[in-house]
Design a protein around this motif. Structure first.
Motif, PDB file in Angstrom:
ATOM      1  N   ILE A  90       2.710   5.811  10.639  1.00  0.00           N
ATOM      2  CA  ILE A  90       3.532   7.198   9.894  1.00  0.00           C
ATOM      3  C   ILE A  90       3.360   8.135  10.696  1.00  0.00           C
ATOM      4  O   ILE A  90       4.666   8.391  11.623  1.00  0.00           O
ATOM      5  N   TYR A  91       2.718   8.884  10.760  1.00  0.00           N
ATOM      6  CA  TYR A  91       2.627  10.161  12.096  1.00  0.00           C
ATOM      7  C   TYR A  91       2.493   9.726  13.265  1.00  0.00           C
ATOM      8  O   TYR A  91       3.943  11.225  13.692  1.00  0.00           O
ATOM      9  N   TYR A  97       2.424   0.677   0.107  1.00  0.00           N
ATOM     10  CA  TYR A  97       3.110   1.142   0.505  1.00  0.00           C
ATOM     11  C   TYR A  97       4.005   0.635   1.855  1.00  0.00           C
ATOM     12  O   TYR A  97       4.875   0.219   1.956  1.00  0.00           O
ATOM     13  N   LEU A  98       3.076   0.641   2.388  1.00  0.00           N
ATOM     14  CA  LEU A  98       3.243   0.178   4.080  1.00  0.00           C
ATOM     15  C   LEU A  98       3.830  -1.280   3.776  1.00  0.00           C
ATOM     16  O   LEU A  98       3.593  -1.843   5.186  1.00  0.00           O
ATOM     17  N   ASP A 135       7.856   8.071  -4.128  1.00  0.00           N
ATOM     18  CA  ASP A 135       7.198   9.292  -2.606  1.00  0.00           C
ATOM     19  C   ASP A 135       8.011   8.342  -1.569  1.00  0.00           C
ATOM     20  O   ASP A 135       8.313   7.405  -1.716  1.00  0.00           O
ATOM     21  N   LYS A 136       8.876   8.863  -0.926  1.00  0.00           N
ATOM     22  CA  LYS A 136       9.564   7.838   0.281  1.00  0.00           C
ATOM     23  C   LYS A 136       9.051   8.965   1.635  1.00  0.00           C
ATOM     24  O   LYS A 136       8.846   9.803   1.376  1.00  0.00           O
ATOM     25  N   MET A 164      11.556   5.066   6.084  1.00  0.00           N
ATOM     26  CA  MET A 164      10.514   3.821   5.487  1.00  0.00           C
ATOM     27  C   MET A 164      10.323   2.977   4.686  1.00  0.00           C
ATOM     28  O   MET A 164       9.551   4.566   4.251  1.00  0.00           O
ATOM     29  N   ALA A 165      11.417   2.860   4.140  1.00  0.00           N
ATOM     30  CA  ALA A 165      11.054   1.827   2.602  1.00  0.00           C
ATOM     31  C   ALA A 165      10.141   1.511   2.479  1.00  0.00           C
ATOM     32  O   ALA A 165       9.544   1.145   3.053  1.00  0.00           O
TER      33      ALA A 165
END
Length: 230
Positions: free
Chosen positions: A119-120, A183-184, A214-215, A219-220
């Motif tokens: 993500i980051y 989530y990932l 949250d979304k 990135m679903a």
């Protein structure tokens, strides 16, 4: 109303949000992208890390662990059966031990790798360490999460919740971090049935609903993420 500076897929922020929700506290969420290191955010906390809570009278409470302690000191006694820290000193030690395990060890070995790499780094310029994810780090996280889930399973086979008979900060810290892995799409739910059952119980609580909505742009979440019967 208190303000919580957070990032949606920051597991430490999620822990603070769950704790506030379990204690029935309304909160204004202020999304913060910690990698941007905004001057106004750094003025609140020079460490520049989420979460940071700001009270109505301007008190700045930085960091997940400090927020948890502040909530217990200010709201715990009045929370009665909803209190997230037991009154018995020995039981409090166990809650703190396991909360520290997930906010520290689990972050160092699992979520820190996955959140940073997947993500980051997508939002950070290459010159500042952004770019494609490092697959060696991701593989390490995927291997490490397996023994952490087995440890969760070991605990809940002997207790009603992670640290004892009632829901505590330990459960919220674990669930917050595991929710990011979920989530990932990196949670191996076939690894330990007891851990999966425990997570399903926590995931079904009302305090979790906002997290499941949250979304992350572009990135679903994994298909099982918002499914309470995963």
């Amino acid at each position: 109303m208190v303000k919580l500076h957070h990032y949606p897929l920051c597991p430490h922020s999620r822990f603070a949000r769950l704790a506030l929700g379990e204690l029935g506290q309304e909160v204004e969420l202020v999304e913060e992208r910690p990698w941007e290191r905004r001057d106004a955010f750094l003025a609140l906390d020079p460490a520049g890390q989420t979460p940071v809570l700001v009270t109505d009278d301007g008190l700045v409470v930085p960091g997940a662990g400090v927020i948890a302690e502040w909530l217990d000191e200010t709201l715990g006694a009045a929370a009665a059966e909803r209190r997230l820290m037991p009154s018995d000193p020995a039981a409090r030690v166990e809650v703190r031990r396991l909360t520290g395990w997930f906010l520290g060890k689990f972050w160092d070995e699992v979520t820190g790798y996955l959140v940073n790499e997947k993500i980051y780094k997508r939002f950070v310029p290459r010159a500042n360490g952004g770019g494609p994810p490092d697959m060696a780090s991701i593989r390490a996280a995927r291997a490490n999460v397996r023994y952490h889930l087995r440890y969760v399973g070991f605990l809940v086979q002997r207790r009603n919740f992670l640290a004892g008979d009632t829901l505590t900060y330990a459960d919220l810290a674990a669930a917050a971090h595991i929710s990011c892995v979920d989530y990932l799409g990196d949670a191996p739910w076939g690894e330990d049935e007891a851990a999966r059952t425990w997570y399903a119980r926590v995931k079904s609580r009302p305090s979790f609903r906002a997290l499941l909505a949250d979304k992350v742009p572009g990135m679903a979440p994994a298909d099982s993420y918002a499914d309470l019967d995963f």
